[in-house]
Write a protein that holds these residues in place. Structure first.
Motif, mmCIF file in Angstrom:
data_model
loop_
_atom_site.group_PDB
_atom_site.id
_atom_site.type_symbol
_atom_site.label_atom_id
_atom_site.label_comp_id
_atom_site.label_asym_id
_atom_site.label_seq_id
_atom_site.Cartn_x
_atom_site.Cartn_y
_atom_site.Cartn_z
ATOM 1 N N LEU A 180 0.840 -1.210 0.000
ATOM 2 C CA LEU A 180 0.000 0.000 0.000
ATOM 3 C C LEU A 180 0.870 1.252 0.000
ATOM 4 C CD1 LEU A 180 -2.773 -1.079 2.558
ATOM 5 C CD2 LEU A 180 -2.974 -0.936 0.071
ATOM 6 N N LEU A 181 1.957 1.226 0.781
ATOM 7 C CA LEU A 181 2.881 2.366 0.801
ATOM 8 C C LEU A 181 3.490 2.582 -0.583
ATOM 9 C CD1 LEU A 181 4.575 4.529 2.253
ATOM 10 C CD2 LEU A 181 6.205 2.727 2.861
ATOM 11 N N LEU A 182 3.857 1.490 -1.243
ATOM 12 C CA LEU A 182 4.422 1.595 -2.589
ATOM 13 C C LEU A 182 3.413 2.212 -3.553
ATOM 14 C CD1 LEU A 182 6.648 1.036 -4.649
ATOM 15 C CD2 LEU A 182 5.789 -1.306 -4.859
ATOM 16 N N GLU A 183 2.153 1.836 -3.430
ATOM 17 C CA GLU A 183 1.109 2.412 -4.287
ATOM 18 C C GLU A 183 0.984 3.912 -4.056
ATOM 19 O OE1 GLU A 183 -0.788 1.278 -6.698
ATOM 20 O OE2 GLU A 183 0.150 -0.699 -6.647
ATOM 21 N N ILE A 184 1.079 4.327 -2.787
ATOM 22 C CA ILE A 184 0.921 5.742 -2.449
ATOM 23 C C ILE A 184 2.042 6.594 -3.043
ATOM 24 C CG2 ILE A 184 0.923 7.395 -0.534
ATOM 25 C CD1 ILE A 184 -0.458 5.198 1.147
ATOM 26 N N VAL A 185 3.277 6.066 -2.988
ATOM 27 C CA VAL A 185 4.428 6.863 -3.438
ATOM 28 C C VAL A 185 4.894 6.464 -4.831
ATOM 29 C CG1 VAL A 185 5.206 7.235 -1.064
ATOM 30 C CG2 VAL A 185 6.102 5.287 -2.368
ATOM 31 N N TYR A 186 4.123 5.620 -5.514
ATOM 32 C CA TYR A 186 4.549 5.046 -6.793
ATOM 33 C C TYR A 186 5.009 6.114 -7.782
ATOM 34 C CZ TYR A 186 4.519 1.583 -10.585
ATOM 35 O OH TYR A 186 4.881 0.747 -11.606
ATOM 36 N N LYS A 187 4.218 7.176 -7.931
ATOM 37 C CA LYS A 187 4.525 8.209 -8.919
ATOM 38 C C LYS A 187 5.710 9.071 -8.512
ATOM 39 C CE LYS A 187 -0.160 8.536 -10.797
ATOM 40 N NZ LYS A 187 -1.330 9.415 -11.060
ATOM 41 N N ARG A 188 6.092 9.012 -7.236
ATOM 42 C CA ARG A 188 7.214 9.824 -6.768
ATOM 43 C C ARG A 188 8.548 9.105 -6.954
ATOM 44 N NH1 ARG A 188 4.537 13.618 -2.628
ATOM 45 N NH2 ARG A 188 6.588 14.596 -2.556
ATOM 46 N N LEU A 189 8.520 7.809 -7.197
ATOM 47 C CA LEU A 189 9.748 7.027 -7.307
ATOM 48 C C LEU A 189 10.306 7.112 -8.714
ATOM 49 C CD1 LEU A 189 8.764 3.856 -5.231
ATOM 50 C CD2 LEU A 189 9.787 5.992 -4.450
ATOM 51 N N ILE A 190 10.735 8.307 -9.078
ATOM 52 C CA ILE A 190 11.305 8.551 -10.396
ATOM 53 C C ILE A 190 12.680 9.185 -10.229
ATOM 54 C CG2 ILE A 190 9.103 8.784 -11.607
ATOM 55 C CD1 ILE A 190 9.347 11.805 -11.304
ATOM 56 N N ALA A 191 13.480 9.087 -11.257
ATOM 57 C CA ALA A 191 14.842 9.615 -11.202
ATOM 58 C C ALA A 191 14.832 11.133 -11.020
ATOM 59 C CB ALA A 191 15.593 9.250 -12.478
ATOM 60 N N PHE A 192 15.849 11.642 -10.338
ATOM 61 C CA PHE A 192 15.999 13.073 -10.069
ATOM 62 C C PHE A 192 15.933 13.887 -11.360
ATOM 63 C CE2 PHE A 192 18.380 16.936 -9.232
ATOM 64 C CZ PHE A 192 18.021 17.288 -7.938
ATOM 65 N N SER A 193 16.645 13.439 -12.388
ATOM 66 C CA SER A 193 16.676 14.164 -13.658
ATOM 67 C C SER A 193 15.331 14.156 -14.355
ATOM 68 C CB SER A 193 17.750 13.549 -14.581
ATOM 69 O OG SER A 193 19.029 13.654 -14.003
ATOM 70 N N VAL A 194 14.586 13.070 -14.205
ATOM 71 C CA VAL A 194 13.254 12.996 -14.794
ATOM 72 C C VAL A 194 12.307 13.942 -14.055
ATOM 73 C CG1 VAL A 194 11.263 11.476 -15.219
ATOM 74 C CG2 VAL A 194 13.599 10.638 -15.588
ATOM 75 N N ARG A 195 12.442 13.971 -12.748
ATOM 76 C CA ARG A 195 11.570 14.821 -11.922
ATOM 77 C C ARG A 195 11.699 16.298 -12.292
ATOM 78 N NH1 ARG A 195 12.297 16.318 -5.699
ATOM 79 N NH2 ARG A 195 10.198 17.021 -5.215
ATOM 80 N N TYR A 196 12.922 16.716 -12.646
ATOM 81 C CA TYR A 196 13.135 18.123 -12.975
ATOM 82 C C TYR A 196 13.237 18.364 -14.481
ATOM 83 C CZ TYR A 196 13.658 19.092 -8.062
ATOM 84 O OH TYR A 196 13.402 19.233 -6.709
#
Length: 500
Positions: free
Chosen positions: A479-495
């Motif tokens: 459930l925790l993984l589902e909640i943060v799923y979209k946040r688990l992306i590479a730093f360069s992708v995020r910015y």
């Protein structure tokens, strides 16, 4: 544009291979004496009991948990060669101390405890190794490099006991060199061999290892760790903050992953003894074979996920790995009607030896020999009536146990390497030493708490409660993984500097 020269590429990967070797030697240092700790402890200090053995086993993880953030912090501001050499030197010295713990006339068990804690402290360099590999690889190379690192660690855990077995040919007496006050025997030879490997590792770090940093695309750039090697470097754009919610979530997930595997390792021997009426010798032998097979399975999985992650991404594989683990523990729940064999005859004769729960639930490689009464000709087998749940809890069939072993052996390595890979990508170009130190420390803490948890729940409530709670913990982590799923992306992708 040329991303990096051929010379730089070769030097970078030679350094990464030295890190693989360091990881391998770190895990060998843990596992090479595991099977012989208890008999050696009994030999040098008869006052030591099974509960003290538990502290000696745990001291390695405690030392690593303390050292990991410290070495990680050091590596953030200084050339990584420094903490790598110092940590390896500490392990070498600790192994030598272990070989001499028989010399003092008293308190020998405390010297052994200190030696194992210092070996674990030296193994805190795992944080430095992983932070270096994270910084010395591009996003495309990261998963493969992290998988190779975990594979080297797994091979070290497998080969450590193999080395120990080879040294048993020396025997308990071995050779004594009085001028060195050294007894070279089946207990001391493995640690001295580990010390020799550590010295070789230090030499290779000085001779081959070089500081390299590349950005997510593979371009070389200079970092605070640079000791003047290399000139054609780029400044790395580190603007932007780390997603600390993702960082905390991955630390929690990693803790759960290591926790459930520590529970699995710890419960194997007592569970099979209770359910299948195996003797201690049979339980050690059969579970030793099973854990060896799981180790080989893990190495294969590490190799497979390198290719698979390129098609599906790390998050999906981590999700699948956790699902496999929860299914593995769900299979272990008792469902049938047949009860395990009970030690009735021994109870009637009042001849069953009293065994402390901490001793019954020690990992298989640390179990002492069972002391039977003089009028007893065979070791009592079956589920002890002192565990009240034995009288009403159905047995877990051998097919259930083997199926669970296979699934957990598949899910654990997947979760392990994916959590490390995602963690390094989320952190991006920021110095990762301290963060990797905290991740390593969370894993060490899980390996300490897992056996404590299972010893209490299994002994008093039985496998149904123990495995149900483990399933619940893994479901919460999903459930925790589902909640943060979209946040688990590479730093360069995020910015927006790279596309996912």
């Amino acid at each position: 544009d040329v991303v990096e020269s051929q010379e730089h590429y070769k030097s970078r990967w030679r350094s990464i291979w030295i890190m693989y070797l360091t990881m391998f030697l770190s895990s060998v240092g843990f596992s090479i004496v595991i099977m012989s700790v208890w008999p050696y402890l009994q030999k040098i200090d008869p006052t030591a009991d099974a509960s003290f053995l538990g502290w000696i086993i745990a001291s390695y993880s405690i030392g690593q948990m303390v050292a990991s953030p410290l070495f990680g912090l050091w590596s953030n501001y200084r050339p990584r060669r420094e903490p790598l050499v110092i940590s390896t030197a500490i392990s070498v010295a600790a192994n030598c101390l272990y070989a001499y713990v028989h010399v003092p006339h008293s308190h020998n068990k405390y010297y052994m405890l200190t030696a194992r804690a210092l070996v674990g402290f030296g193994a805190g360099n795992v944080a430095v190794v992983r932070s270096y590999i994270a910084g010395a690889t591009s996003l495309m190379e990261r998963t493969s490099a992290m998988a190779n690192t975990s594979a080297c660690q797994a091979v070290g855990f497998i080969l450590g006991p193999v080395f120990q077995t080879c040294f048993t040919l020396i025997g308990e007496e071995g050779v004594t060199w009085k001028f060195l006050c050294l007894q070279l025997n089946m207990y001391t030879a493995p640690v001295l061999f580990g010390a020799l490997l550590g010295v070789i590792n230090i030499i290779l770090i000085f001779a081959i290892f070089r500081e390299h940093r590349v950005d997510d695309t593979g371009r070389q750039y200079k970092s605070i760790n640079s000791d003047g090697e290399g000139s054609d470097v780029l400044d790395q754009n580190t603007e932007g903050s780390i997603d600390h919610i993702a960082v905390v979530a991955l630390n929690v997930l990693f803790f759960v992953i290591l926790f459930v595997f520590a529970v699995f390792e710890t419960i194997a021997t007592p569970l099979t003894m209770d359910m299948y009426s195996w003797t201690r010798k049979e339980a050690v032998f059969y579970n030793g074979i099973i854990l060896s097979m799981i180790g080989i399975e893990s190495v294969i999985v590490f190799m497979v996920v390198k290719t698979l992650s390129k098609k599906t991404g790390e998050r999906a594989i981590l999700h699948a790995g956790l699902l496999i683990v929860v299914v593995g523990f769900f299979i272990l729940l008792p469902w049938g009607k047949k009860l395990p064999n009970i030690q009735w005859q021994e109870i009637k004769n009042n001849s069953i030896p009293r065994t402390a729960p901490s001793e019954m639930l020690a990992p298989f490689w640390s179990l002492p020999e069972l002391q039977l009464p003089s009028n007893h000709t065979a070791e009592p087998v079956g589920c002890p009536v002192t565990q009240s749940w034995c009288l009403n809890t159905p047995m877990i069939y051998l097919a259930q146990y083997i199926s669970s072993d296979v699934l957990i052996g598949l899910g654990y390595p997947v979760c392990n390497v994916m959590s490390y890979t995602l963690y390094s990508k989320v952190l991006g170009p920021k110095p990762q030493g301290v963060y990797m130190g905290w991740l390593t420390a969370s894993g060490s803490g899980a390996r300490i708490l897992g056996p404590v948890f299972v010893s209490q729940i299994y002994t008093h409530l039985g496998p149904r409660w123990a495995f149900s709670l483990i399933c619940g913990v893994v479901v919460v982590s999903l459930l925790l993984l589902e909640i943060v799923y979209k946040r688990l992306i590479a730093f360069s992708v995020r910015y927006g500097r790279m596309q996912e």
